[in-house]
Structure formats: C-alpha cells, structure tokens
Design a protein around this motif. Structure first.
Motif, PDB file in Angstrom:
ATOM      1  N   LEU A  41      -5.434   4.188   0.103  1.00 37.27           N
ATOM      2  CA  LEU A  41      -6.141   4.273   1.378  1.00 37.27           C
ATOM      3  C   LEU A  41      -7.283   3.258   1.445  1.00 37.27           C
ATOM      4  O   LEU A  41      -7.517   2.648   2.498  1.00 37.27           O
ATOM      5  CB  LEU A  41      -6.678   5.689   1.585  1.00 37.27           C
ATOM      6  N   PHE A  42      -7.993   3.080   0.345  1.00 37.34           N
ATOM      7  CA  PHE A  42      -9.050   2.071   0.322  1.00 37.34           C
ATOM      8  C   PHE A  42      -8.469   0.678   0.543  1.00 37.34           C
ATOM      9  O   PHE A  42      -9.054  -0.146   1.244  1.00 37.34           O
ATOM     10  CB  PHE A  42      -9.818   2.131  -1.007  1.00 37.34           C
ATOM     11  N   ALA A  43      -7.330   0.408  -0.082  1.00 33.37           N
ATOM     12  CA  ALA A  43      -6.680  -0.889   0.119  1.00 33.37           C
ATOM     13  C   ALA A  43      -6.283  -1.084   1.575  1.00 33.37           C
ATOM     14  O   ALA A  43      -6.415  -2.179   2.138  1.00 33.37           O
ATOM     15  CB  ALA A  43      -5.455  -1.010  -0.783  1.00 33.37           C
ATOM     16  N   LEU A  44      -5.811  -0.013   2.211  1.00 34.89           N
ATOM     17  CA  LEU A  44      -5.423  -0.100   3.615  1.00 34.89           C
ATOM     18  C   LEU A  44      -6.638  -0.363   4.498  1.00 34.89           C
ATOM     19  O   LEU A  44      -6.586  -1.179   5.428  1.00 34.89           O
ATOM     20  CB  LEU A  44      -4.729   1.200   4.036  1.00 34.89           C
TER      21      LEU A  44
ATOM     22  N   VAL B 133       0.832  -1.195   0.000  1.00 32.92           N
ATOM     23  CA  VAL B 133       0.000   0.000   0.000  1.00 32.92           C
ATOM     24  C   VAL B 133       0.871   1.251   0.000  1.00 32.92           C
ATOM     25  O   VAL B 133       0.637   2.200  -0.765  1.00 32.92           O
ATOM     26  CB  VAL B 133      -0.944  -0.006   1.224  1.00 32.92           C
ATOM     27  N   LEU B 134       1.885   1.268   0.860  1.00 31.45           N
ATOM     28  CA  LEU B 134       2.764   2.428   0.928  1.00 31.45           C
ATOM     29  C   LEU B 134       3.568   2.583  -0.358  1.00 31.45           C
ATOM     30  O   LEU B 134       3.767   3.705  -0.846  1.00 31.45           O
ATOM     31  CB  LEU B 134       3.705   2.287   2.131  1.00 31.45           C
ATOM     32  N   GLU B 135       4.029   1.473  -0.909  1.00 33.38           N
ATOM     33  CA  GLU B 135       4.804   1.536  -2.152  1.00 33.38           C
ATOM     34  C   GLU B 135       3.972   2.088  -3.294  1.00 33.38           C
ATOM     35  O   GLU B 135       4.438   2.922  -4.072  1.00 33.38           O
ATOM     36  CB  GLU B 135       5.333   0.151  -2.515  1.00 33.38           C
ATOM     37  N   VAL B 136       2.717   1.617  -3.379  1.00 22.71           N
ATOM     38  CA  VAL B 136       1.851   2.092  -4.465  1.00 22.71           C
ATOM     39  C   VAL B 136       1.546   3.570  -4.296  1.00 22.71           C
ATOM     40  O   VAL B 136       1.664   4.371  -5.241  1.00 22.71           O
ATOM     41  CB  VAL B 136       0.553   1.269  -4.521  1.00 22.71           C
TER      42      VAL B 136
END
Length: 375
Positions: free
Chosen positions: A158-161, A77-80
């Motif tokens: 953020l949605f993925a998180l 998530v952070l990488e994307v």
C-alpha cells in the motif's frame, strides 16, 4: 600480452565501467529516494501504528513493488501484496498439516511454485508466493501470529501504491527518450541504405538490414515504457492531463513499429537489387535522394515526439508531415526513372513505409495514403 598493454586495457575498461555506473546512478536518484522513503515509512507504520515487532516484510515488499523494473508498478504492487499474502497463508496451512522440517519445506516450496504458476504468469508473483511460504515454514512465527507478516506485506504494498500515485516519475520522460533513440536508428538505417545504393555495395545494404533487425530490443523497451507511462498517467492525478499526449504517442509508436518492419523488408530487397544491377544511374540518384529526404524527415519526427514543449512538438510534426508527404508524391517508378521490374518492386516496398511514417505524424491511414501517386 605485454603487461603495459594489459594495464592500458584494464584502465580503459575501468573508466568505461565507472562512466556507465555514474550515469546509471545519477539517473536513479529520484527512484532511490522514493524507495528509501517508502521502505522506511512502511516499516515505521507497521512498527509504531500496528505494533509489529521488526516488520521487515513491510520494508522489503515496498522496495520490491517499486524497484527499477520497467514493468508497470501497479501490477508489481498487486503481485507483491497478493503473493506475500497467499504465500504466508499457504505456508501456515501446510505448516499445520505437516509440521516443520527440511522435507516439509521442500513440499511447501514445490506446491507454492506450482500454485503461483497456476494463478498467474508473473515472475514476481511466483517468487513472492514461493519465498514467503518457505519462510513461514523455516522461520518461527512472530508474537502476533503468522498472519502478522501478511499484514506487513500489505502495508508495504500500500505504501508503494501511495508513492506511485502521489510522487510518480514523469511518465513521458522514458518513452520520449526511447522513441527518439529508436527513430534515430531508423534514420541511420535509411542513410545506410542510401550510401549502399550510391556505392552499389550489397554488403552495406545487408549491414543496414542487420541494423534494422537490431532495433527490436529498443522497440521492446519503448513498448514497455509506454505501458508503464500510461498506467502512471491513469492512476496519478498529477499526470492526468498528459493522458491525451501519451495516447497520441502510443499511436505514433504503433506506426513506427510498422515502419521499422517495412525498413527491414526494403533493406533485404535492396541487397538483391544492387546485386542484380537493376537500377540505372539516374534511378540510383533519384532513389538515394528519396532515402536521404526520408531520413531527414524521420529526424524531425524524432524531435517532435521527444520534446515536452507543445508548440515545438506541433511545429516539428507539421514539418515532418510536409516533408514525408513530398517524398510520397514522388513514389512512382516513372517519376524515379525506374525501368526494370526489380526496381519497381523496390519502390512498391517503400510506399508502405512512407505511409506508416505519415501515420506516425498523426494522420489516419486514408489521409496518409492519399499522398501516394496512383500506379
């Protein structure tokens, strides 16, 4: 090749691929549902709430962040998010300096890749930063300006998180499945050694060594799934209660890693012992029984570490610990009727393996080593 035989082979291949594909698809239903909900939700939010026109980057970044990789999701998530943001910012900056065109796109992509490798070693980060900066140069800017796409990428991340935190997969399932498969292989290696010893077949002992070496990919998968499981248990309130169990499982896995490494050393030495006929018939019978008993204990350890039922796990751990302790108390050359130096060396190599397995049941190194007879 006769046409009939070729058709039979093709049908067999097709059935095998279909079976594997169906199994893979059925095990991915939950993840596919999460990715679908996340991508559509991120797209709808960016379009309806933020007013962006066709926010494809919101949907694609969320899907990439979730994905089917075994790597920890939080890192993805952070990488994307960071990769998309920096990529678009870099692309916009270089676009202002150099304008658009093929050679400008080549410069942007080259600089972006080098910058990504400088900032982080992650493959996803490098790909996202390079791709997004390239798209900024090649595609026309949206009505809201170039940083609209950066906002869409952040929304998707953020949605993925949120999906990862609120609707995670059970973090215990994959490492428990992996640890059972790995321990089953270790038990198989021990039984192969016992069979090779009984038949005085050095080639069979060598095959056991090869089998032990081939467990490395399974061990790597287990390590990766454990890392992802601990991450999910750390960030998801639904699985906070499992952090202690995962911590214990992680400690057992470290000991299992050492046991497998020691099984490779033991198998290699066993090949030499068989070639030199270094054991009497009585010693062969005793050591074969030791190997079989250890394999049975490893099977019980596999059941203990792979079950989700606490009472069953404790009972199997206790049983495996008792069985391994019984094996450990016999690991003395005199007890096993070993007389020659080569056989004594073989016993000395097996003792650390038993200690590692005892530690995998939850004992400390000192508690495990105390079961070994003094030499």
């Amino acid at each position: 090749m006769p046409p009939r035989k070729g058709l039979t082979i093709f049908r067999s291949f097709l059935r095998s691929r279909t079976r594997v594909g169906l199994k893979r698809s059925s095990s991915s239903v939950v993840t596919a549902l999460q990715m679908t909900v996340c991508a559509v939700g991120a797209y709808a939010f960016a379009e309806q709430v933020l007013g962006h026109d066709g926010p494809l980057f919101a949907a694609t970044s969320s899907m990439i962040a979730l994905g089917f990789s075994r790597d920890p999701r939080l890192r993805r998530v952070l990488e994307v998010g960071l990769g998309c943001t920096l990529g678009i910012a870099l692309g916009d900056l270089l676009l202002t300096l150099f304008g658009t065109g093929l050679w400008q796109a080549a410069v942007v992509l080259f600089v972006s890749i080098l910058l990504a490798r400088f900032l982080d070693s992650g493959t996803i980060f490098t790909t996202q930063l390079g791709l997004q900066s390239l798209l900024v140069v090649l595609l026309p800017a949206p009505d809201g300006g170039p940083f609209t796409r950066s906002a869409d990428a952040i929304v998707g991340g953020l949605f993925a998180l949120v999906i990862t935190i609120l609707l995670p997969r059970d973090p215990r399932r994959e490492p428990k499945t992996n640890v059972r498969g790995l321990l089953n292989e270790l038990a198989g290696v021990l039984r192969d050694n016992a069979s090779a010893l009984t038949s005085s077949d050095a080639t069979a002992a060598w095959h056991a060594l090869v089998r032990a070496r081939n467990t490395q990919p399974e061990l790597d998968r287990l390590t990766s799934s454990m890392r992802a499981a601990k991450e999910i248990a750390r960030i998801s309130p639904a699985f906070w209660r499992h952090r202690s169990e995962l911590g214990s499982l992680g400690g057992s896995i470290d000991s299992i890693d050492l046991a497998i490494r020691n099984s490779r050393v033991f198998s290699r030495r066993l090949t030499s012992v068989i070639n030199h006929a270094a054991l009497t018939d009585e010693a062969i019978a005793s050591l074969t029984q030791i190997l079989e008993d250890t394999a049975d204990a490893v099977d019980r350890l596999a059941r203990a570490l792979s079950t989700a039922d606490g009472a069953e796990r404790r009972a199997n751990l206790r049983s495996a610990r008792n069985d391994l302790a019984a094996v450990a108390t016999d690991l003395h050359p005199r007890t096993l009727h070993v007389q020659r130096l080569e056989g004594e060396a073989l016993i000395l190599l097996f003792r650390p393996l038993i200690v590692d397995l005892l530690e995998a049941t939850g004992l400390s190194h000192e508690e495990a080593a105390v079961y070994l007879p003094r030499l």
